[in-house]
Design a protein around this motif. Structure first.
Motif, PDB file in Angstrom:
ATOM      1  N   HIS A  93      30.544  38.368  45.598  1.00  0.00           N
ATOM      2  CA  HIS A  93      31.154  37.093  45.959  1.00  0.00           C
ATOM      3  C   HIS A  93      31.518  37.075  47.441  1.00  0.00           C
ATOM      4  CE1 HIS A  93      31.321  36.740  41.658  1.00  0.00           C
ATOM      5  NE2 HIS A  93      32.226  37.684  41.557  1.00  0.00           N
ATOM      6  N   CYS A 106      33.863  39.405  49.354  1.00  0.00           N
ATOM      7  CA  CYS A 106      35.054  39.350  48.507  1.00  0.00           C
ATOM      8  C   CYS A 106      35.010  40.556  47.580  1.00  0.00           C
ATOM      9  CB  CYS A 106      35.017  38.044  47.711  1.00  0.00           C
ATOM     10  SG  CYS A 106      36.412  37.788  46.630  1.00  0.00           S
ATOM     11  N   ASP A 110      38.995  41.280  42.928  1.00  0.00           N
ATOM     12  CA  ASP A 110      39.863  40.131  43.192  1.00  0.00           C
ATOM     13  C   ASP A 110      39.493  38.895  42.375  1.00  0.00           C
ATOM     14  OD1 ASP A 110      41.310  41.603  45.018  1.00  0.00           O
ATOM     15  OD2 ASP A 110      40.187  40.885  46.752  1.00  0.00           O
ATOM     16  N   ILE A 111      38.399  38.960  41.633  1.00  0.00           N
ATOM     17  CA  ILE A 111      37.954  37.814  40.840  1.00  0.00           C
ATOM     18  C   ILE A 111      37.715  38.283  39.409  1.00  0.00           C
ATOM     19  CG2 ILE A 111      36.109  36.119  40.518  1.00  0.00           C
ATOM     20  CD1 ILE A 111      35.749  36.072  43.512  1.00  0.00           C
TER      21      ILE A 111
END
Length: 142
Positions: A93, A106, A110-111
């Motif tokens: 990401h 990313c 974190d997702i």
């Protein structure tokens, strides 16, 4: 692409003549430790500034697109007129900073996993990659 690969052979494999300029483009793209995000114009400027080389925009464009088609670069469309390329071709990401026009990896942690509730009939999902656009929060500035 491996860092120790022979760029001359790699260029030939993707159907490009291994000119001095194309080898320089390969060195700039693939002889680096960190992921590199760039637009074609950014790359042309970096070649001119850092390598003191004169390489036509058409050569940069054709070389980048040839590597992208062969899977050595990932294409990331930000909008209809802004496309970035990434030397990290794995599924991951990105954040896109609309203020600085910077594309940033990313962290996968974190997702949370994305739950796709519907799919296109007759198709399977190959990957899910998220582009998160961020900008300055002017409301918190005094």
């Amino acid at each position: 692409m491996k860092k120790d690969c022979n760029f001359i052979n790699e260029l030939r494999e993707i159907g490009l003549r291994p000119t001095k300029q194309r080898v320089k483009i390969c060195e700039l793209l693939f002889l680096r430790e960190k992921t590199f995000h760039f637009t074609i114009n950014d790359l042309a400027k970096k070649i001119s500034d850092q390598m003191n080389e004169k390489i036509s925009l058409a050569t940069v464009y054709n070389t980048v697109h040839a590597f992208q088609k062969k899977g050595h670069l990932k294409e990331i469309a930000i909008n209809s007129d802004k496309t970035y390329y990434d030397t990290n071709t794995s599924v991951h990401h990105h954040f896109y900073d609309e203020d600085t026009h910077e594309l940033i990896d990313c962290n996968q942690n974190d997702i949370d996993a994305v739950n796709v509730k519907n799919n296109i009939t007759g198709k399977k999902i190959n990957s899910v990659e998220i582009l998160i656009k961020v900008a300055s929060d002017n409301q918190n500035q005094n």
